[in-house]
Design a protein around this motif. Structure first.
Motif: not given
Length: 363
Positions: A139-152, A239-249, A254-258
């Motif tokens: 379901a998630s992958w199919s919707e991402t494919t349809r939208l061309g970006r992640p579901h928000v 201190r999150h278990p996953k290192p955060p991603l930072f976007y200055a743009d 573009g953020v969703l595409a990345d």
């Protein structure tokens, strides 16, 4: 066991092993190869971009000629295109497979057509076996494919009169513990949680998903921060278990595409009025979660600010999917209708830096 029973059992197994593969740009797919008598000869799954697809992974475990006359049971229609790997339809034909059974048609036009190619080569093809389970898996992958970006999904918490905070900026807690627990469950189900730098500076959120005891859940979203302001070295998010991603743009599209290229399929925007409004203004929202508390605050600190609407005819109208009671609060789930509010803001650019004291429902 009949042939049909053997194929359904194999499909159930394929659906299980498909989840061994990573969620990401490519779908999770499982495959089981059955002998003409219904015995399992091999199984395989897709291990990520650039690796063998599930069908080829399974075929690789057989000796030359070992799949001749066999049945391939696959959760997704075999692909018919050449990317980093070759077409699975051609691999199955070359292996001498006589029958292919799959659950879900490939929604990607660039990769679809495998069933037709197999049929042209004389392979018997059966589609739609355990389709509902296959669609749930993808379901998630199919919707991402349809939208061309992640579901928000954009989430906010508000008073009955639409405020995210009191006049002095305080916002903990507008909603009660049941609503906050629901937010944590949804965080755990998301691939990424997104906030703006204003929220990081004002609230210092950890952006973790926790259970009722306050312990970290096994599954954690990828934290994402958007904005040009510097995140302090001692910020809780670091201190999150996953290192955060930072976007200055500030190019949200573009953020969703990345994020999509990084394998993110479901994005949970929890950054407060500025960021929520930016995503809405850009037409990049699929679902809204509005947690409404039976309190009145008054004042100017609205849950949503400027979204580009200047007249009632330009209002962004949503469809109510559900209304749920959570303790004393209501959760209204709404679906957008897929169009930007105005063409001038459809690029996904927005100013995100002004720090706001944003209520996020949980820290």
């Amino acid at each position: 066991m009949t042939t049909q029973d053997a194929e359904r059992a194999a499909m159930d197994r394929a659906l299980i092993i498909a989840r061994n593969g990573p969620r990401g740009v490519n779908p999770q797919v499982g495959a089981v190869i059955l002998s003409p008598s219904g015995d399992v000869l091999a199984e395989g799954w897709h291990r990520g971009a650039g690796t063998n697809h599930a069908e080829v992974d399974a075929l690789s475990k057989l000796p030359a000629g070992g799949a001749r006359g066999a049945t391939a049971v696959v959760t997704l229609e075999p692909c018919n295109h050449r990317g980093r790997t070759g077409p699975c339809s051609e691999a199955l034909i070359a292996a001498g497979v006589a029958r292919v059974v799959y659950a879900v048609d490939d929604p990607n036009p660039a990769a679809g057509g495998g069933a037709e190619r197999l049929a042209e080569a004389g392979v018997e093809v059966v589609a739609g076996v355990e389709r509902a389970a296959g669609e749930e898996l993808l379901a998630s992958w199919s919707e991402t494919t349809r939208l061309g970006r992640p579901h928000v999904t954009v989430k906010w918490a508000q008073s009955l009169d639409g405020r995210a905070a009191a006049a002095d900026g305080t916002s903990r807690w507008i909603t009660g513990p049941d609503a906050r627990a629901d937010v944590h469950r949804r965080r755990a189900a998301a691939d990424a949680i997104v906030v703006g730098t204003g929220t990081v500076l004002a609230d210092d959120p950890s952006l973790t998903a926790r259970d009722e005891r306050g312990a970290l859940r096994d599954t954690q979203p990828q934290p994402v921060v958007i904005g040009r302001s510097e995140t302090p070295a001692d910020a809780a998010i670091r201190r999150h278990p996953k290192p955060p991603l930072f976007y200055a743009d500030h190019d949200l599209a573009g953020v969703l595409a990345d994020l999509r290229e990084r394998g993110i399929q479901r994005v949970f925007v929890e950054g407060g009025p500025t960021l929520a409004s930016a995503f809405l203004r850009a037409g990049l929202v699929d679902e809204v979660l509005a947690y409404v508390a039976p309190v009145l605050l008054g004042g100017e600190r609205l849950a949503v600010t400027d979204i580009g609407v200047t007249t009632i005819g330009a209002a962004q109208r949503l469809d109510v999917a559900s209304v749920q009671t959570l303790g004393d609060d209501l959760l209204i789930t709404l679906l957008t209708r897929g169009a930007p509010i105005s063409a001038s803001t459809s690029t996904g650019r927005a100013a995100l830096d002004p720090p706001l004291v944003d209520h996020k429902g949980a820290r």
